[in-house]
Design an enzyme around this catalytic site. Structure first.
Site, short mmCIF file in Angstrom:
data_model
loop_
_atom_site.label_atom_id
_atom_site.label_comp_id
_atom_site.label_asym_id
_atom_site.label_seq_id
_atom_site.Cartn_x
_atom_site.Cartn_y
_atom_site.Cartn_z
N ARG A 107 67.30 67.04 61.22
CA ARG A 107 65.93 67.54 61.25
C ARG A 107 65.93 69.07 61.38
O ARG A 107 66.81 69.64 62.04
CB ARG A 107 65.26 66.92 62.48
N THR A 382 57.38 62.74 51.31
CA THR A 382 58.67 62.62 51.95
C THR A 382 59.37 61.65 51.03
O THR A 382 58.77 61.16 50.09
CB THR A 382 58.50 62.04 53.37
N THR A 400 62.68 65.11 54.00
CA THR A 400 61.36 65.65 53.72
C THR A 400 61.30 67.17 53.78
O THR A 400 62.15 67.81 54.40
CB THR A 400 60.33 65.08 54.73
N ASN A 402 58.14 67.98 54.61
CA ASN A 402 56.86 67.66 55.23
C ASN A 402 55.85 67.40 54.11
O ASN A 402 55.96 66.40 53.43
CB ASN A 402 56.38 68.70 56.24
N ASP A 424 54.63 69.67 62.33
CA ASP A 424 54.88 68.40 63.03
C ASP A 424 54.96 68.60 64.55
O ASP A 424 54.96 67.63 65.30
CB ASP A 424 56.16 67.73 62.53
N SER A 453 59.09 63.52 64.69
CA SER A 453 58.97 62.97 63.34
C SER A 453 58.58 61.50 63.40
O SER A 453 58.77 60.83 64.42
CB SER A 453 60.33 63.10 62.64
N SER A 454 58.05 61.01 62.29
CA SER A 454 57.81 59.57 62.15
C SER A 454 58.86 58.93 61.23
O SER A 454 58.84 57.71 61.03
CB SER A 454 56.43 59.31 61.55
N GLY A 474 55.50 58.81 54.08
CA GLY A 474 54.11 58.45 54.38
C GLY A 474 53.60 58.97 55.70
O GLY A 474 52.66 58.41 56.26
N GLY A 475 54.21 60.04 56.23
CA GLY A 475 53.72 60.63 57.48
C GLY A 475 53.61 59.57 58.56
O GLY A 475 54.54 58.79 58.80
O1 DON Z 1 58.70 63.93 59.86
C1 DON Z 1 57.58 63.49 59.68
O2 DON Z 1 57.11 62.56 60.31
C2 DON Z 1 56.72 64.09 58.58
N1 DON Z 1 57.10 65.46 58.35
C3 DON Z 1 56.89 63.25 57.35
C4 DON Z 1 56.03 63.71 56.22
C5 DON Z 1 55.76 62.67 55.24
O3 DON Z 1 56.20 61.56 55.34
C6 DON Z 1 54.87 63.05 54.13
N2 DON Z 1 54.83 62.03 53.16
N3 DON Z 1 54.75 61.24 52.49
#
Ligand code: DON
Length: 579
Positions: A107, A382, A400, A402, A424, A453-454, A474-475
């Site tokens: 990360r 991502t 990602t 982001n 984030d 992060s997710s 997918g955030g």
């Molecule tokens: O690390 C995270 O949780 C976010 N930066 C992920 C971003 C993300 O999945 C965007 N997309 N689809």
């Protein structure tokens, strides 16, 4: 013999791509040609069909799953620039042949000059534009360090071998498909301030068309420096000079020292069990593993399989588990190097039953009001890929920048996009980030800290052997996608292709709404859920697409007889390959 099966989503551009790969010596004509593929010696599922083929080809050359994962990672930095990257970061879960599972954290980190209030304006409000679309939005990239470290420790092939396909794809180019061309044309508008970005994402100022050959000479040279010099080819020398020069020009914070000091962290996996299977996922600074294990623990006493997918009983259980787990996320999760995350408690089965003690099978509970969340309107990106070889090694990687195309800044002369991962962090307690996620003390900005992060790359095993390799972009929805992949396969007996394609739902505590893809909740179940007191049920129109936050769960199922079934997500372009 390859047993590729094309089930749906035939991509007309693919034959052209495969033709190009063949001419580059990267593929043979019998490799997979679609969204699903099966074999028994190696399989890859990713958001880029070209990169999946690269990974399988590396295994054909004698590489293991780690060699292939690293080759796919570098290839996606070329073929899927909105999220595939060397300017961002990610997580990797590795299942070794002897059954050991390792998790690697690459990360991004906050630069040394970062500070808690750096994204607050003079009125103390969060300046979201600066947190997302400025040079200050970038954390110190970790992807290159992560991929090279994994390769050195667990790969069999040389750096030069695994990086060669990515270098060729960047140097000789590849024909853009409709997916990429339209993505570039949409994002170019937001890149007007950055000539190096426009030089890549427009065709000399004009829109790109599907079929155009896309050559990335600067990126090829950066990749060559990494191939020749290892991490010094990115964190030192010319690449670092170019990156730091752009930071200085634009008021960004990343220095030579930040780059030199970047280190990968190998962490104890987040680990749980569910109905006799073992779940291995990403620990903090990801919130994914802890939440997935917690939600599965809450649901284990209930027979979801008997209720069936999409039924009111099943959805009610899932949403109530999600509500509680995401509330814990906001309070307890952050970088474990800076904050004492109570992982044992969060993943404990007794804690889950304590947390679920007020679950009422007839009635929805109410999310407490801790500040308004909001759904993201940005294009999100991502990307996740899964790799399995024929010897029991499996790799699950989510990576990602982001948002799609990160902060939109291509480093001039180096040809890669920078992340906007600093968003984030919790820029201000109680203020939701771009995913509507809340946070506080645990996830405040501190120098050298990793933002929460997710991302949840996950491997499910049984008796020491991998059964399912999964993950998603997918955030905030990532965690629930992985949760549903596990339920779909283990409780609802779906094939991996069915599980990946199955419509999904999402609740994240705040805002108190259930967002779902058509079919994830049956019409009678929706009425029943509303009678039970569930509010804010929102059916989303259409599946996938760039503006839709539920991501591509590119996954692989491994059967006891060694058969591998890879499925890439039908929501978007991408592909699976196997042999
Ligand atoms: O690390 C995270 O949780 C976010 N930066 C992920 C971003 C993300 O999945 C965007 N997309 N689809």
């Amino acid at each position: 013999m390859n047993q590729s099966v094309l089930r749906r989503g035939r991509n007309l551009v693919l034959p052209i791509l495969v033709g190009l790969l063949i001419s580059l010596g990267l593929a043979t004509p019998i490799l997979a040609d679609g969204k699903t593929a099966s074999g028994n010696q190696g399989a890859v599922s990713s958001r880029s069909a070209i990169s999946s083929e690269v990974g399988v080809d590396i295994m054909r050359q004698g590489g293991n799953a780690v060699d292939a994962a690293v080759a796919v990672g570098f290839a996606k930095a070329v073929t899927y620039p909105s999220a595939g990257n060397i300017g961002g970061g990610g997580f990797m879960v590795i299942h070794l042949e002897d059954g050991t599972v390792l998790t690697q954290d690459h990360r991004e980190k906050a630069p040394a000059a970062a500070h808690r209030d750096m994204f607050l304006d003079e009125d103390g409000e969060v300046d979201r534009t600066r947190a997302l679309f400025s040079a200050q939005a970038s954390g110190v990239p970790g992807s290159v360090a992560g991929m090279l470290d994994a390769l050195e420790r667990h790969g069999k092939l040389s750096r030069e071998t695994v990086m060669a396909p990515a270098i060729r794809l960047a140097e000789e180019g590849f024909p853009l498909n409709e997916d990429l061309a339209s993505g570039f044309n949409r994002v170019a508008e937001s890149m007007q301030d950055y000539p190096a970005s426009l030089a890549l994402f427009t065709n000399d100022g004009q829109p790109w068309q599907a079929g155009d050959l896309w050559v990335q000479t600067d990126l090829a040279n950066t990749l060559k420096r990494i191939s020749a010099d290892g991490r010094d080819g990115f964190y030192g020398g010319e690449t670092a000079d170019l990156l730091v020069a752009e930071m200085e020009r634009l008021g960004g914070l990343i220095t030579h020292q930040d780059l030199q000091e970047y280190e990968v962290a190998w962490r104890e996996p987040a680990r749980g069990s569910y109905r006799g299977y073992q779940i291995w996922s990403m620990p903090p600074p990801s919130s994914g593993g802890a939440l997935i294990v917690q939600m599965l623990n809450m649901l284990e006493p209930y027979d979801l399989g008997a209720f069936g997918p999409g039924r009111a009983e099943t959805v009610h259980l899932m949403v109530e588990a999600q509500r509680r787990a995401y509330a814990d996320r906001a309070e307890h999760l952050g970088d474990p190097d800076f904050y004492d995350v109570p992982m044992e408690m969060l993943m404990d089965k007794d804690y889950a039953s304590y947390r679920f003690r007020d679950f009422n099978p007839q009635k929805a509970s109410r999310s407490e009001d801790v500040g308004a969340g909001m759904w993201p309107e940005e294009t999100l990106e991502t990307t996740h890929y899964s790799v399995v070889d024929g010897n029991g090694m499996a790799v699950s990687v989510t990576t990602t920048l982001n948002l799609g195309y990160g902060n939109r800044i291509v480093v001039p002369g180096a040809g890669f996009l920078l992340n906007n991962e600093m968003d984030d962090f919790s820029a201000k307690p109680g203020e939701p980030n771009v995913y509507g996620l809340l946070g506080g003390e645990a996830n405040k900005i501190e120098p050298g800290k990793r933002m929460l992060s997710s991302m949840s790359p996950t491997i499910v095993t049984r008796d020491g052997s991998p059964v399912l390799v999964t993950g998603s972009p997918g955030g905030s929805t990532i965690i629930n996608t992985v949760f549903q992949m596990i339920i779909n396969v283990l409780d609802h007996d779906m094939t991996v292709a069915e599980a990946v394609a199955h419509p999904r739902l999402h609740h994240q505590w705040q805002p108190n709404v259930i967002r779902y893809e058509a079919g994830a909740i049956t019409d009678p179940a929706r009425s029943k859920l509303e009678e039970m007191g569930h509010v804010g049920l929102m059916e989303s129109e259409g599946l996938g697409g760039d503006s839709f936050t539920i991501g591509d769960a590119n996954s692989i199922r491994i059967f006891p007889d060694g058969r591998l079934e890879a499925a890439s997500d039908p929501r978007n372009a991408g592909g699976a390959a196997a042999f």
